[in-house]
Design a protein around this motif. Sequence first.
Motif, PDB file in Angstrom:
ATOM      1  N   LEU A 110      31.835  81.791  80.160  1.00  0.00           N
ATOM      2  CA  LEU A 110      31.588  80.391  80.471  1.00  0.00           C
ATOM      3  C   LEU A 110      32.327  79.975  81.735  1.00  0.00           C
ATOM      4  N   GLY A 111      33.525  80.501  81.915  1.00  0.00           N
ATOM      5  CA  GLY A 111      34.334  80.100  83.061  1.00  0.00           C
ATOM      6  C   GLY A 111      34.008  80.834  84.344  1.00  0.00           C
ATOM      7  N   GLY A 112      33.002  81.700  84.306  1.00  0.00           N
ATOM      8  CA  GLY A 112      32.648  82.463  85.489  1.00  0.00           C
ATOM      9  C   GLY A 112      31.621  81.766  86.351  1.00  0.00           C
ATOM     10  N   THR A 113      31.028  82.532  87.235  1.00  0.00           N
ATOM     11  CA  THR A 113      29.987  82.025  88.119  1.00  0.00           C
ATOM     12  C   THR A 113      28.843  83.025  88.137  1.00  0.00           C
ATOM     13  N   GLY A 114      27.637  82.534  87.917  1.00  0.00           N
ATOM     14  CA  GLY A 114      26.482  83.421  87.950  1.00  0.00           C
ATOM     15  C   GLY A 114      25.939  83.586  89.358  1.00  0.00           C
ATOM     16  N   ALA A 169      29.652  74.121  81.238  1.00  0.00           N
ATOM     17  CA  ALA A 169      28.978  75.397  81.019  1.00  0.00           C
ATOM     18  C   ALA A 169      28.561  75.480  79.560  1.00  0.00           C
ATOM     19  N   ILE A 170      27.491  76.244  79.325  1.00  0.00           N
ATOM     20  CA  ILE A 170      26.982  76.388  77.962  1.00  0.00           C
ATOM     21  C   ILE A 170      26.541  77.829  77.755  1.00  0.00           C
ATOM     22  N   SER A 171      26.864  78.367  76.592  1.00  0.00           N
ATOM     23  CA  SER A 171      26.523  79.747  76.286  1.00  0.00           C
ATOM     24  C   SER A 171      25.014  79.904  76.092  1.00  0.00           C
ATOM     25  N   PRO A 204      24.809  86.071  83.793  1.00  0.00           N
ATOM     26  CA  PRO A 204      25.606  86.615  82.691  1.00  0.00           C
ATOM     27  C   PRO A 204      27.088  86.343  82.895  1.00  0.00           C
ATOM     28  N   GLY A 205      27.882  86.666  81.883  1.00  0.00           N
ATOM     29  CA  GLY A 205      29.324  86.535  82.039  1.00  0.00           C
ATOM     30  C   GLY A 205      29.912  85.475  81.145  1.00  0.00           C
ATOM     31  N   SER A 208      19.116  84.337  77.823  1.00  0.00           N
ATOM     32  CA  SER A 208      20.248  85.229  77.589  1.00  0.00           C
ATOM     33  C   SER A 208      21.419  84.942  78.523  1.00  0.00           C
ATOM     34  N   TYR A 209      21.261  83.957  79.410  1.00  0.00           N
ATOM     35  CA  TYR A 209      22.276  83.682  80.411  1.00  0.00           C
ATOM     36  C   TYR A 209      23.109  82.446  80.093  1.00  0.00           C
ATOM     37  N   VAL A 210      24.362  82.477  80.519  1.00  0.00           N
ATOM     38  CA  VAL A 210      25.187  81.278  80.547  1.00  0.00           C
ATOM     39  C   VAL A 210      24.620  80.341  81.616  1.00  0.00           C
TER      40      VAL A 210
END
Length: 120
Positions: A103-107, A50-52, A100-101, A31-33
């Motif tokens: 694609l352009g974010g940071t987990g 990044a990948i959805s 989560p979040g 469920s995570y990017v």
Amino acid sequence: QVQLVESGGGLVQAGGSLTLSCAASGRAFSSYVMRWFRQAPRKERECVAAISWSGGMTHYADSVKGRFSISRDNTKNTVDLQMNSLKPEDTAVYYCNSGPGLLGGTGPYWGQGTQVTVSS
């Protein structure tokens, strides 16, 4: 909680290829990017791909577009980064990142990193 372990780094000549793999543990993986970051000496860490969660959407930094390809297998809890036409400026420690979040974010979850060195 998600734990990430990278593998596949090494030394390669310019123009060569490498595939990095990231193995994840934790039920939330699918469920995570998933993202790949890199950090070169004296430079800030940057997201290169990044990948959805479904794999249907991807994002690449301009510096690697057309050369790198990110993919994931939610049945195996893995994400790969295929790197082609490598350049000396691709030399860096590469980190797997998850959460989560957008694609352009940071987990919040990080692997320990794997070194990629491209010789000229």
